[in-house]
Scaffold this motif. Structure first.
Motif, PDB file in Angstrom:
ATOM      1  N   GLU A  99       0.831  -1.205   0.000  1.00 35.25           N
ATOM      2  CA  GLU A  99       0.000   0.000   0.000  1.00 35.25           C
ATOM      3  C   GLU A  99       0.865   1.254   0.000  1.00 35.25           C
ATOM      4  OE1 GLU A  99      -3.890  -1.576   2.459  1.00 35.25           O
ATOM      5  OE2 GLU A  99      -2.061  -1.134   3.537  1.00 35.25           O
ATOM      6  N   ASP A 100       1.911   1.234   0.791  1.00 39.14           N
ATOM      7  CA  ASP A 100       2.810   2.388   0.866  1.00 39.14           C
ATOM      8  C   ASP A 100       3.470   2.642  -0.495  1.00 39.14           C
ATOM      9  OD1 ASP A 100       4.057   4.499   2.366  1.00 39.14           O
ATOM     10  OD2 ASP A 100       5.896   3.289   2.368  1.00 39.14           O
ATOM     11  N   GLU A 101       3.910   1.573  -1.147  1.00 31.53           N
ATOM     12  CA  GLU A 101       4.547   1.731  -2.459  1.00 31.53           C
ATOM     13  C   GLU A 101       3.563   2.251  -3.507  1.00 31.53           C
ATOM     14  OE1 GLU A 101       7.942  -1.733  -1.897  1.00 31.53           O
ATOM     15  OE2 GLU A 101       6.203  -2.135  -3.149  1.00 31.53           O
ATOM     16  N   VAL A 102       2.324   1.763  -3.459  1.00 31.39           N
ATOM     17  CA  VAL A 102       1.321   2.232  -4.423  1.00 31.39           C
ATOM     18  C   VAL A 102       1.003   3.700  -4.168  1.00 31.39           C
ATOM     19  CG1 VAL A 102      -1.086   2.001  -5.169  1.00 31.39           C
ATOM     20  CG2 VAL A 102       0.350  -0.033  -4.917  1.00 31.39           C
ATOM     21  N   ARG A 103       0.845   4.071  -2.914  1.00 28.73           N
ATOM     22  CA  ARG A 103       0.561   5.482  -2.613  1.00 28.73           C
ATOM     23  C   ARG A 103       1.723   6.378  -3.038  1.00 28.73           C
ATOM     24  NH1 ARG A 103      -2.779   2.927   0.899  1.00 28.73           N
ATOM     25  NH2 ARG A 103      -4.809   3.878   1.236  1.00 28.73           N
ATOM     26  N   ALA A 104       2.946   5.905  -2.858  1.00 28.18           N
ATOM     27  CA  ALA A 104       4.106   6.681  -3.300  1.00 28.18           C
ATOM     28  C   ALA A 104       4.085   6.842  -4.820  1.00 28.18           C
ATOM     29  CB  ALA A 104       5.404   6.018  -2.839  1.00 28.18           C
ATOM     30  N   GLU A 105       3.712   5.775  -5.534  1.00 27.55           N
ATOM     31  CA  GLU A 105       3.620   5.865  -6.998  1.00 27.55           C
ATOM     32  C   GLU A 105       2.502   6.812  -7.414  1.00 27.55           C
ATOM     33  OE1 GLU A 105       4.176   5.614 -11.018  1.00 27.55           O
ATOM     34  OE2 GLU A 105       5.552   5.137  -9.383  1.00 27.55           O
ATOM     35  N   LEU A 106       1.370   6.779  -6.712  1.00 24.52           N
ATOM     36  CA  LEU A 106       0.290   7.723  -7.004  1.00 24.52           C
ATOM     37  C   LEU A 106       0.767   9.162  -6.817  1.00 24.52           C
ATOM     38  CD1 LEU A 106      -2.723   5.933  -5.276  1.00 24.52           C
ATOM     39  CD2 LEU A 106      -2.451   6.344  -7.734  1.00 24.52           C
ATOM     40  N   ALA A 107       1.512   9.399  -5.767  1.00 22.28           N
ATOM     41  CA  ALA A 107       2.035  10.749  -5.524  1.00 22.28           C
ATOM     42  C   ALA A 107       2.994  11.169  -6.632  1.00 22.28           C
ATOM     43  CB  ALA A 107       2.716  10.805  -4.156  1.00 22.28           C
ATOM     44  N   ARG A 108       3.854  10.232  -7.101  1.00 18.90           N
ATOM     45  CA  ARG A 108       4.774  10.552  -8.206  1.00 18.90           C
ATOM     46  C   ARG A 108       3.990  10.896  -9.475  1.00 18.90           C
ATOM     47  NH1 ARG A 108       7.919   6.612  -5.624  1.00 18.90           N
ATOM     48  NH2 ARG A 108       6.982   4.897  -6.769  1.00 18.90           N
ATOM     49  N   GLN A 109       2.943  10.106  -9.762  1.00 23.44           N
ATOM     50  CA  GLN A 109       2.133  10.377 -10.944  1.00 23.44           C
ATOM     51  C   GLN A 109       1.416  11.719 -10.824  1.00 23.44           C
ATOM     52  OE1 GLN A 109      -0.463   7.071 -11.823  1.00 23.44           O
ATOM     53  NE2 GLN A 109       1.236   5.612 -11.876  1.00 23.44           N
ATOM     54  N   ASP A 110       0.887  12.006  -9.635  1.00 26.87           N
ATOM     55  CA  ASP A 110       0.216  13.295  -9.427  1.00 26.87           C
ATOM     56  C   ASP A 110       1.183  14.457  -9.629  1.00 26.87           C
ATOM     57  OD1 ASP A 110      -2.147  12.026  -8.833  1.00 26.87           O
ATOM     58  OD2 ASP A 110      -1.929  12.227  -6.666  1.00 26.87           O
ATOM     59  N   ALA A 111       2.398  14.290  -9.115  1.00 26.63           N
ATOM     60  CA  ALA A 111       3.392  15.355  -9.258  1.00 26.63           C
ATOM     61  C   ALA A 111       3.767  15.558 -10.727  1.00 26.63           C
ATOM     62  CB  ALA A 111       4.632  15.022  -8.431  1.00 26.63           C
ATOM     63  N   LYS A 112       3.851  14.470 -11.473  1.00 25.01           N
ATOM     64  CA  LYS A 112       4.267  14.561 -12.866  1.00 25.01           C
ATOM     65  C   LYS A 112       3.139  15.016 -13.787  1.00 25.01           C
ATOM     66  CE  LYS A 112       6.626  11.984 -16.485  1.00 25.01           C
ATOM     67  NZ  LYS A 112       7.402  10.783 -16.800  1.00 25.01           N
ATOM     68  N   TRP A 113       1.925  14.464 -13.601  1.00 29.71           N
ATOM     69  CA  TRP A 113       0.850  14.672 -14.557  1.00 29.71           C
ATOM     70  C   TRP A 113      -0.329  15.479 -14.016  1.00 29.71           C
ATOM     71  CZ3 TRP A 113       2.779  13.376 -19.002  1.00 29.71           C
ATOM     72  CH2 TRP A 113       3.659  12.304 -19.098  1.00 29.71           C
ATOM     73  N   GLY A 114      -0.400  15.643 -12.693  1.00 32.55           N
ATOM     74  CA  GLY A 114      -1.583  16.265 -12.112  1.00 32.55           C
ATOM     75  C   GLY A 114      -2.741  15.288 -12.144  1.00 32.55           C
ATOM     76  N   GLU A 115      -3.926  15.800 -11.856  1.00 31.65           N
ATOM     77  CA  GLU A 115      -5.110  14.936 -11.880  1.00 31.65           C
ATOM     78  C   GLU A 115      -5.357  14.478 -13.306  1.00 31.65           C
ATOM     79  OE1 GLU A 115      -9.714  15.793 -11.455  1.00 31.65           O
ATOM     80  OE2 GLU A 115      -8.682  15.955  -9.519  1.00 31.65           O
ATOM     81  N   GLN A 116      -5.555  13.188 -13.477  1.00 35.61           N
ATOM     82  CA  GLN A 116      -5.775  12.619 -14.809  1.00 35.61           C
ATOM     83  C   GLN A 116      -7.226  12.172 -14.941  1.00 35.61           C
ATOM     84  OE1 GLN A 116      -2.469  10.090 -16.278  1.00 35.61           O
ATOM     85  NE2 GLN A 116      -1.726  10.262 -14.160  1.00 35.61           N
ATOM     86  N   ASN A 117      -7.866  12.572 -16.018  1.00 34.98           N
ATOM     87  CA  ASN A 117      -9.270  12.243 -16.259  1.00 34.98           C
ATOM     88  C   ASN A 117      -9.467  11.781 -17.703  1.00 34.98           C
ATOM     89  OD1 ASN A 117     -10.601  12.991 -13.673  1.00 34.98           O
ATOM     90  ND2 ASN A 117      -9.609  14.937 -14.141  1.00 34.98           N
ATOM     91  N   HIS A 118      -8.774  10.694 -18.066  1.00 37.68           N
ATOM     92  CA  HIS A 118      -8.853  10.157 -19.423  1.00 37.68           C
ATOM     93  C   HIS A 118     -10.160   9.396 -19.629  1.00 37.68           C
ATOM     94  CE1 HIS A 118      -4.617  11.111 -19.485  1.00 37.68           C
ATOM     95  NE2 HIS A 118      -4.407  10.289 -18.485  1.00 37.68           N
TER      96      HIS A 118
END
Length: 124
Positions: free
Chosen positions: A21-40
């Motif tokens: 869970e910690d690793e997934v949340r860290a990856e979510l934070a990295r994606q948010d930092a790189k791409w912002g909120e994504q709504n594809h």
């Protein structure tokens, strides 16, 4: 999620998390930092994905029947089923299955690595 000016910041509760869970949340934070909120768009549904889901299901069932099932086959079946789904509620349920299988696979790898490090015989 909350807004600050024009920035959108995602926050994730981090108390009592498993390593996965910690690793997934860290990856979510990295994606948010790189791409912002994504709504594809979902891009799911249709006959090609339905055919893939059927084929993946058959392959997984055959492998299970002869005791040669792998995590790759299981995850392929779950992803194919998600891609075949065009109903949003059913898609959400399929994506939970995708996430659960991916987590189980990761946990299996960690157990295998721990067993190897401790000198125990690793299982599948």
């Amino acid at each position: 999620m909350f807004e600050r000016g024009i920035e959108r910041l995602m926050t994730y509760f981090t108390g009592n998390l498993t390593r996965e869970e910690d690793e997934v949340r860290a990856e979510l934070a990295r994606q948010d930092a790189k791409w912002g909120e994504q709504n594809h768009q979902d891009g799911t549904g249709g006959p090609a994905f339905t055919a893939w889901a059927s084929a993946a299901r058959r392959m997984c069932q055959r492998a299970a029947a002869d005791d040669s099932v792998t995590w790759q086959l299981i995850l392929d079946e779950e992803v194919a089923e998600a891609f075949a789904e065009d109903d949003p509620d059913k898609l959400l349920a399929e994506l939970v299955q995708v996430e659960a299988v991916a987590r189980q696979w990761r946990m299996t790898i960690r157990r295998r690595l721990a067993a190897q490090q401790s000198g125990e015989a690793a299982t599948r």
